[in-house]
Design a protein around this motif. Structure first.
Motif, short mmCIF file in Angstrom:
data_model
loop_
_atom_site.label_atom_id
_atom_site.label_comp_id
_atom_site.label_asym_id
_atom_site.label_seq_id
_atom_site.Cartn_x
_atom_site.Cartn_y
_atom_site.Cartn_z
N GLU A 35 0.83 -1.21 0.00
CA GLU A 35 0.00 0.00 0.00
C GLU A 35 0.85 1.25 0.00
N LEU A 72 0.61 4.12 -2.80
CA LEU A 72 0.26 5.48 -2.40
C LEU A 72 1.45 6.41 -2.60
N LEU A 109 1.37 9.69 -4.82
CA LEU A 109 1.64 11.01 -4.26
C LEU A 109 2.87 11.64 -4.91
N LEU A 123 -4.11 10.35 -7.97
CA LEU A 123 -4.74 9.92 -6.72
C LEU A 123 -5.51 8.62 -6.94
N SER A 137 -3.45 5.59 -7.45
CA SER A 137 -2.81 5.04 -6.26
C SER A 137 -3.82 4.47 -5.26
N LEU A 138 -5.11 4.65 -5.50
CA LEU A 138 -6.12 4.11 -4.57
C LEU A 138 -6.35 2.63 -4.87
#
Lengths: 304, 340
Positions: free
Chosen positions: A271, A275, A279, B153, B156-157
């Motif tokens: 994860e 993420l 980002l 975003l 990446s979710l």
């Protein structure tokens, strides 16, 4: 520590690549007022021409010349046949026309070279690494890219600030009508500036060949980042393009390198990686949004 | 954008020719599914549905871009987020959970569409409030920046599919209709599209629309007569975002799939092309533009895999040699008169 230094050098190398593209884009925009979405295609043309020439002849010099010549010629042809008709139109028409050019370039290259990415090897003479500091070895090829980028920046600075052509370019960026009224052949100037921008894009493309895969669509990936650079630096300003490019190159590289690692300390591995990557990709856009909100004209606005 | 646009923007009394054309268009759109069925080409119904959905998105974009003069290169954000509203609500409904621990899921079209409109509007309010502090190229680029942020975003979710997107096993329900059926879904989209175009027509003709046109032509002059441009532009941007979110929700239902592709910058470009192709700042232009692009793409793809090599020059010729897109071309050919 050496890892940080290495990533900083990577960021610098990416930054100067961005600068080569951004310098042309910002000149073209600042002087002619044209949004050229197809600037990334010139980068692709340079990369493909150099890769093709290298594969055919095996000569580095010929590959370099082929990349530069192809990009500059295609760029000038583009200016002559399409963009010249768009100077007086609004930005929307320019966006649509240059988007159409992207489609044409991408498909033509697919038709000529296929969908498989081409892989280019680093010229043997430049293959290898040097030890910059104890424990920090860095590929020579990437150092050369940095050096070439900085030299081009210096050359552009001299060209713009110390020569007659540069004077006309600066004058054209601020008082276009006046330059024309004084009897300067503005069309020739435009074509020359466009050719210069294309040449720089081709240079970036041919140098990118050995580090990245040469493939269709490579232009658009970097184009968007180049626009970010141009806008952060201030549209039309070479100095802005230079500092903007270094800033964006460093921020993007450093975030990509270290953000997933930092996140992994607070969440699970996969994860954190996803993420972190997301980002990190958002980073430069956030940077741009913040810069524009604080200084709507960019960091180094051209016409003040 | 002609200089005399403002004189024509007020609720136009449609000329007979134009009224006839609108009537023919309406009849044609209603009769279309039956016609293509009679012709033995039922595959054309989904194609027409896609045209309608893109027409809603493009027409909404046109309110900001054409009528408000705000060249947004980030409308894919609203389109994609509208789609994700449907996807996430459906996923939550299937899992019988609560989104963010608060919101129960649903598969009712009458809830998901307003939700997409609401979220699209809120997002546009946030993005617009920030972006409208800039103008010109900076505005184009900062809207692009926000859209790209959202794109990454959603990539990446991982919980909502990340890069791969997520499938919606069934289309949303509406009054026990079989929304899976292509013709039923076509009529749902047609109804929504008609309502959107009606709303846009009313907005453009209203006092608000006049002010917007005035701001587009000369912002300083409007400020001088005591109108704060920022608020009007923001309002138009929000309405535009709402409409695009709605289109995204319909598209998610149509495809039964959402992915970050819907937020990609090329999607913003496509929407922009539809508007420009159809005619910037015209009411029906985006419909023609969407139809032209979607149909052209479909036809050319069936001919050759290198269809972009044909589409590119066509787009180029349209820009270089027609003024005002297809709508302008129709006008010059004398097919109906459109308000500008």
């Amino acid at each position: 520590m050496t890892l940080v230094l290495e990533q900083l050098l990577n960021g610098l190398q990416f930054g100067v690549m961005l600068f080569l593209l951004a310098a042309g884009l910002t000149l073209i925009f600042g002087i002619m007022g044209v949004i050229n979405l197809a600037h990334g295609s010139l980068y692709m043309v340079g990369a493909y021409a150099a890769a093709f020439a290298a594969a055919q002849t095996g000569s580095v010099i010929i590959a370099i010349l082929a990349g530069l010549a192809a990009a500059a010629l295609v760029g000038m042809a583009m200016e002559l046949f399409v963009l010249r008709r768009l100077y007086a139109r609004d930005h929307l028409d320019q966006v649509l026309a240059t988007f159409a050019l992207i489609l044409i370039f991408n498909q033509s290259v697919t038709l000529l070279f296929g969908r498989q990415p081409l892989f280019v090897s680093v010229p043997p003479a430049l293959n290898g690494s040097v030890e910059l500091l104890p424990g920090l070895t860095y590929p020579i090829y990437r150092l050369i890219i940095i050096a070439v980028g900085l030299l081009v920046a210096l050359g552009l600075y001299l060209l713009i600030n110390r020569t007659r052509i540069g004077m006309l370019v600066r004058a054209g960026a601020t008082h276009r009508e006046m330059v024309r009224a004084l009897g300067v052949d503005i069309r020739l100037l435009y074509t020359a500036v466009f050719g210069l921008g294309a040449l720089l894009a081709g240079l970036a493309g041919l140098m990118a060949g050995p580090i990245l895969a040469v493939q269709v669509g490579m232009g658009e990936q970097i184009l968007i980042m180049t626009f970010v650079v141009v806008v952060i630096g201030g549209v039309g300003s070479i100095r802005g393009a230079f500092f903007g490019a270094l800033l964006v190159g460093l921020v993007d590289t450093v975030l990509r390198a270290f953000l997933p690692g930092l996140l992994r300390q607070v969440m699970t591995g996969s994860e954190a990686d996803a993420l972190g990557a997301g980002l990190a990709s958002m980073g430069i856009y956030m940077l741009m949004a913040v810069v524009l909100l604080v200084r709507p004209k960019g960091l180094f606005p051209a016409n003040v | 954008m002609s200089e005399d646009a403002i004189t024509h923007t007020g609720s136009p009394a449609p000329s007979t020719g134009r009224a006839l054309m609108l009537l023919a268009l309406a009849v044609g759109l209603i009769a279309l599914p039956f016609l293509v069925q009679a012709l033995g080409q039922p595959a054309l119904v989904p194609l027409a549905t896609r045209v309608l959905i893109y027409a809603i998105a493009a027409a909404s974009l046109n309110l900001a871009l054409g009528f408000g003069g705000m060249v947004s290169f980030g409308h894919a954000a609203f389109f994609g987020v509208g789609g994700y509203v449907v996807g996430i609500l459906y996923r939550t409904y299937v899992d019988d959970g609560l989104f963010l621990g608060l919101i129960p899921g649903t598969s009712q079209l009458l809830i998901t569409l307003p939700a997409a409109i609401l979220i699209g509007g809120l997002l546009a309010l946030t993005i617009g409030a920030l972006c409208l502090r800039t103008s010109g190229v900076q505005f184009i680029m900062i809207t692009l920046a926000f859209a790209q942020m959202l794109f990454f975003l959603f990539v990446s979710l991982k919980a909502y599919g990340g890069d791969d997107g997520m499938t919606i096993r069934r289309r949303n329900e509406l009054f026990g209709l079989n929304t899976r059926d292509d013709i039923t879904f076509y009529f749902i989209c047609l109804t929504v599209a008609a309502l959107v175009f009606l709303a846009l027509w009313r907005i453009i003709g209203s006092r608000f629309g006049m002010v917007l046109a005035g701001i587009r032509q000369n912002e300083r002059r409007m400020a001088a007569i005591g109108i704060a441009p920022y608020r009007y532009k923001l309002a138009a941007f929000v309405i535009s975002g709402m409409g695009t979110g709605l289109a995204g929700a319909l598209m998610a239902n149509y495809l039964r799939f959402v992915s970050p592709d819907m937020l990609h910058w090329t999607k913003s470009g496509e929407l922009m092309i539809m508007v420009i192709l159809g005619g910037v700042g015209t009411l029906l232009g985006p419909l023609f533009g969407a139809a032209a692009l979607v149909i052209l793409e479909t036809v050319l793809t069936s001919w050759t895999e290198h269809w972009q090599l044909i589409l590119g020059p066509i787009l180029l010729l349209v820009v270089l040699f027609t003024q005002g897109g297809l709508n302008g071309l129709f006008n010059r050919l004398g097919i109906g008169r459109s308000e500008r």
